[in-house]
Design a protein around this motif. Structure first.
Motif, short mmCIF file in Angstrom:
data_model
loop_
_atom_site.label_atom_id
_atom_site.label_comp_id
_atom_site.label_asym_id
_atom_site.label_seq_id
_atom_site.Cartn_x
_atom_site.Cartn_y
_atom_site.Cartn_z
N ALA A 131 0.78 -1.32 -0.02
CA ALA A 131 -0.22 0.08 -0.44
C ALA A 131 0.97 0.84 0.46
O ALA A 131 0.60 2.04 -0.75
N PHE A 177 -7.03 0.57 1.60
CA PHE A 177 -7.69 0.16 0.26
C PHE A 177 -9.39 0.42 0.44
O PHE A 177 -9.78 -0.63 1.64
N VAL A 259 -9.35 -4.13 -4.50
CA VAL A 259 -9.51 -2.80 -3.76
C VAL A 259 -8.75 -2.56 -4.59
O VAL A 259 -7.99 -2.40 -5.30
N LYS A 260 -9.26 -0.57 -3.96
CA LYS A 260 -8.65 0.47 -4.60
C LYS A 260 -8.17 1.14 -3.11
O LYS A 260 -8.45 1.34 -2.44
N ARG A 261 -7.08 1.54 -3.62
CA ARG A 261 -5.84 2.34 -2.93
C ARG A 261 -6.42 3.78 -2.87
O ARG A 261 -7.39 4.41 -3.50
#
Length: 262
Positions: A131, A177, A259-261
């Motif tokens: 991340a 995320f 998942v999206k940061r």
């Protein structure tokens, strides 16, 4: 530990694609779901690519400019290069070594992985490090296995690979995320005998039911360390506990996350 895993998967290269039925399905499922979200990525990093089951899906479904591909085994290069050559628009970079500790490329649009992160000894530390390297609004799409994976073998041997606790994994993911897609499944393969199950596991690189070096090198190394009486005990118990309509089940428990940061 990673040297043992590397040795096992190197030996499984000739048989992996024909035996890894569930892993192939997982790669297709993940890539299909990701394609519904976005199809164009400038820079992609895939770790634990293996023989390229997910790589093939990525090359076929996505427009990628720079594709950084990692695996623990340099011998996987012979499987990966022909896949990458199928798309002349992709600029590939092969990056061999233990992804858990290698530097993570930066400025990525997407990180992907299929059935690899369960082999990491410190999964939460890796997610945190990943991340940190990822830019805002980039994606991490991966598969792994949940706790019921290979449950029949665990019940007989009273031990097993420490698959991640999915609830704990999601808590860790949500620190960095937004979870875009989450799914879990159980796929049951059926075999003619418990020995066929052991061969299947060996030919997909799962030569043990433990992540600890001591157990891998001793009690649970399939075929090579088991005595005839130990094999007989395993097959007899498998028959007594799980025999059904002339066949023997082996359960896989795939998990999917995109998942999206933040």
């Amino acid at each position: 530990m990673k040297q043992i895993i590397q040795k096992r998967f190197k030996k499984s290269i000739p048989t992996y694609n024909s035996q890894a039925i569930v892993q192939q399905s997982m790669a297709r499922h993940l890539a299909d779901e990701l394609s519904r979200i976005q199809q164009h990525f400038e820079e992609v990093y895939e770790f634990g690519a293996g023989t390229g089951l997910l790589t093939k899906q990525m090359v076929d479904l996505f427009f990628i400019q720079k594709y950084i591909i990692n695996d623990l085994c340099v011998e996987m290069e012979d499987s990966l290069i022909p896949i990458l050559k199928q798309n002349e628009h992709i600029h590939p970079i092969l990056y061999f070594g233990n992804a858990e500790y290698l530097p993570i490329p930066e400025a990525l649009d997407l990180v992907v992985s299929n059935a690899a992160i369960q082999w990491f000894s410190k999964q939460q530390d890796f997610i945190s490090r990943l991340a940190t390297a990822m830019k805002k609004d980039s994606f991490f799409a991966f598969t792994t296995f949940a706790e019921n994976n290979l449950i029949q073998c665990k019940k007989i041997l009273d031990k097993g690979i420490n698959y991640p606790n999915i609830s704990n994994m999601d808590i860790q993911l949500e620190n960095y995320f937004e979870i875009i897609y989450a799914a879990e499944d159980e796929n049951v393969l059926w075999f003619s005998s418990p020995m066929d199950i052991l061969r299947h596991l060996k030919e997909t690189g799962v030569n043990s039911f433990s992540q600890t070096q001591t157990l891998i090198e001793n009690e649970t190394d399939l075929f090579q360390k088991w005595t005839r009486s130990r094999l007989n005990q395993f097959t007899d118990l498998y028959h007594d506990l799980f025999f059904e309509s002339g066949q023997y089940p082996l359960t896989y428990n795939p998990v999917y996350r995109i998942v999206k940061r933040k």
